[in-house]
Motif scaffolding. Structure first.
Motif, PDB file in Angstrom:
ATOM      1  N   VAL A 113     -43.462  44.843   0.464  1.00  0.00           N
ATOM      2  CA  VAL A 113     -42.968  44.044  -0.724  1.00  0.00           C
ATOM      3  C   VAL A 113     -41.474  44.170  -0.767  1.00  0.00           C
ATOM      4  N   GLY A 164     -40.033  41.690   1.591  1.00  0.00           N
ATOM      5  CA  GLY A 164     -40.139  40.336   0.969  1.00  0.00           C
ATOM      6  C   GLY A 164     -41.279  39.612   1.707  1.00  0.00           C
ATOM      7  N   ASP A 171     -46.358  40.006  -1.441  1.00  0.00           N
ATOM      8  CA  ASP A 171     -46.029  39.790  -2.818  1.00  0.00           C
ATOM      9  C   ASP A 171     -46.566  41.019  -3.482  1.00  0.00           C
ATOM     10  N   GLY A 172     -45.990  41.239  -4.717  1.00  0.00           N
ATOM     11  CA  GLY A 172     -46.071  42.467  -5.468  1.00  0.00           C
ATOM     12  C   GLY A 172     -47.693  42.570  -5.641  1.00  0.00           C
ATOM     13  N   ARG A 191     -43.287  45.680  -7.273  1.00  0.00           N
ATOM     14  CA  ARG A 191     -42.665  44.428  -7.231  1.00  0.00           C
ATOM     15  C   ARG A 191     -41.259  44.358  -6.601  1.00  0.00           C
ATOM     16  N   ARG A 192     -40.995  43.148  -5.903  1.00  0.00           N
ATOM     17  CA  ARG A 192     -39.751  43.231  -5.148  1.00  0.00           C
ATOM     18  C   ARG A 192     -38.427  43.220  -6.252  1.00  0.00           C
TER      19      ARG A 192
END
Length: 450
Positions: A114, A117, A120-121, A138-139
Motif C-alpha cells: 500500500v 502504491g 489499494d488500502g 491507507r496510502r
C-alpha cells in the motif's frame, strides 16, 4: 419413548432450530453492522488527504480529537485523532507511531505494498498482545502509508453479551416449546392411548366389547371409528361362529347317532341276514347325507372368509351352466330369461349359491313342473310351482338349519338357503323369498341391496 414424548421432543427441536436460526442470523447481522460501523469510524479518523511529499513535516496535534496535520494551517484537515492507535509505515519498513504509543501495529507485506502504491488500502482484524484491533491501512504519501486501528475489546464484549442472550432465548424458547408440545401432544394422542388400552384389553381378556369414543373428525378420529367398527365386526363374526358351532353340533348329533347305532348293531350281529343289505344301504345313504351336511357347513363357514378374489363375473353364464346341471338331475323343465351382465363377484361362492337356488326349486316342484329363471340388471329370480311357503315359515327360510314341518320329511340339511343369503350379504346384495302368484314360490337376489 412414548409417542407423546416423541412429539414433544420433535416440537422442541423444531422450535429450537427455528429460534437458533433466527438468533444466528440476528447475531451475524448485528456483528456485520457493528464491524462496518467501526470501519466507517476508522475511515472518518483517516480521511483521504493530498499525498504528502515529506512525511517529516507531519506534526501531532494532541487533545481535542484533532490528531495530525501539516502544521497549524492544516489543523482543519486532520488525519488521525487521539481515540485510535495510528502509525506511518514507510516503504523501507520504518514505522513512526503517531497515537497510542503503547500499541505497535503489525506491518505486513500488503501494508508495504500500500505504501508503494501497488495495492489499494484495506481493513483487517489483528490481535496484539491478546487484544483484537480493527486495522485500516491507507496510502499517505509517495513512499508511505497510514495505519489506523481501534481496540475491539468493548465491541467484542457487547457482541458476546448479545450472543449469550440470544443463546438463553433459544434455550428458553425450546423448553417452552417442549412444554407446550407435551401438553398439546397429550390431547392429540389421547385417542391413541385409548386405542392402545382397548387393544391391550382385547389381547388380555379376549373380550371385544371395548368402545373408543370418537368425538373428532381428523385422522385419529377416523382411526378410532375404524377400530370400533372392526371390533363390532369381529364380535358379530364371533357370535355367528358360536351360533354355527352350536347349531352344527346339534344337527350333526342326530346323523352321527344313527350311524353309530347301525354300525354297533351290525358289529354285534343283531341285524338279521335278510335285513343286512337294507341296513348297509341305509348306512351308505346316511354317510352321503352326512358328507353333504359337512360340505354345506364348510361352505357356510367360509362365505366371505375364503381367499377368493372378486372378478368381473358373467352371471348369465354361471346361471346357464347351473341350469344345465340341474336339468340333468330332475324331470322338471326350465324356462330361462337371462340378460347378459357382468358383476364383480366371487365365482365359486356365487356358483354354489345359484346351484342351491335351483336345487331348492327342484326339490319343491312337481315332477313335471316348470321352473322359471329370470336374470336382469336388478335381480335373479328362481320360481317353482310347488306348495310355496307357509306364512309362519317365511321369516325364517334363510336361517341356518331351519326346516319347515313339510321339509322335515324330505332330504336336506336346512343350510342351502342360508348359504344363498350369506353369499348375497357378502356381495352387498339382498336375498328374498316370497310366494308366487298362481301357486309356488320365488327365491332370489336383489343386486341393488334393496
Amino acid at each position: 419413548m412414548t409417542l407423546r414424548a416423541r412429539v414433544a421432543m420433535f416440537v422442541a427441536i423444531a422450535v429450537g432450530l427455528a429460534v437458533g436460526g433466527v438468533a444466528l442470523a440476528a447475531y451475524g447481522s448485528t456483528r456485520h453492522e457493528t464491524i462496518a460501523e467501526i470501519d466507517r469510524f476508522l475511515l472518518a479518523r483517516a480521511p483521504l488527504t493530498p499525498l504528502i511529499e515529506d512525511p517529516d513535516e507531519i506534526t501531532h496535534v494532541p487533545g481535542s480529537g484533532q490528531g495530525m496535520g501539516r502544521g497549524p494551517a492544516r489543523s482543519p484537515g486532520t488525519i488521525v485523532a487521539d481515540d485510535v492507535a495510528a502509525q506511518i509505515v514507510f516503504v523501507t519498513g520504518r514505522v513512526e507511531v503517531l497515537a497510542s504509543e503503547d500499541v505497535v501495529l503489525p506491518v505486513s507485506d500488503d501494508d508495504i505494498a500500500v505504501a508503494r502504491g501497488t495495492l489499494d488500502g484495506f481493513v483487517r482484524t489483528v490481535t496484539i498482545d491478546g487484544v483484537d484491533f480493527r486495522l485500516l491501512t491507507r496510502r499517505l504519501g509517495p513512499s508511505s502509508a497510514l495505519q489506523v486501528a481501534r481496540d475491539l475489546t468493548e465491541t467484542n464484549a457487547i457482541l458476546a453479551g448479545l450472543r449469550n442472550r440470544l443463546l438463553l432465548i433459544g434455550i428458553a424458547g425450546a423448553l417452552l416449546a417442549g412444554v407446550a408440545g407435551w401438553l398439546l401432544a397429550g390431547r392429540a394422542v389421547k385417542p391413541v392411548r385409548e386405542l392402545t388400552g382397548a387393544a391391550e384389553h382385547v389381547a388380555l381378556t379376549g373380550s371385544l366389547d371395548a368402545v373408543i369414543p370418537v368425538g373428532r373428525g381428523d385422522e385419529i378420529g377416523r382411526l378410532a371409528g375404524a377400530f370400533n367398527e372392526m371390533l363390532a365386526r369381529l364380535e358379530t363374526s364371533r357370535l355367528a361362529q358360536q351360533r354355527l358351532i352350536a347349531d352344527a353340533s346339534h344337527e350333526l348329533r342326530t346323523p352321527l347317532t344313527s350311524l353309530r347305532t347301525n354300525i354297533e348293531m351290525l358289529a354285534a350281529g343283531m341285524v338279521p341276514a335278510a335285513e343286512r343289505d337294507e341296513v348297509l344301504a341305509d348306512l351308505k345313504t346316511e354317510v352321503i347325507e352326512f358328507g353333504a351336511l359337512v360340505g354345506e357347513l364348510v361352505d357356510l363357514a367360509t362365505v366371505g372368509r375364503a381367499e377368493e378374489a372378486l372378478v368381473d363375473l358373467d352371471l348369465a353364464g354361471v346361471v346357464t351352466a347351473a341350469v344345465g346341471r340341474a336339468s340333468r338331475r330332475g324331470s322338471q323343465t326350465f324356462a330361462t330369461s337371462l340378460t347378459p351382465m357382468m358383476l364383480p363377484a366371487r365365482p365359486n361362492a356365487v356358483g354354489r349359491a345359484v346351484t342351491n337356488l335351483l336345487d331348492n326349486a327342484v326339490k319343491w316342484s312337481p315332477p313335471d313342473g316348470e321352473i322359471t329363471v329370470r336374470l336382469d340388471d336388478a335381480s335373479l329370480v328362481v320360481g317353482d310351482r310347488g306348495p310355496g311357503f307357509a306364512s309362519d315359515d317365511l321369516p325364517f327360510v334363510f336361517q341356518r338349519f331351519y326346516r319347515s314341518t313339510a321339509a322335515r320329511a324330505m332330504p336336506g340339511s336346512g343350510l342351502g338357503l342360508a348359504i344363498v343369503a350369506a353369499v348375497a350379504e357378502d356381495h352387498g346384495w339382498k336375498a328374498f323369498a316370497r310366494n308366487r302368484d298362481g301357486g309356488g314360490a320365488e327365491v332370489g337376489w336383489l343386486f341393488g341391496g334393496g
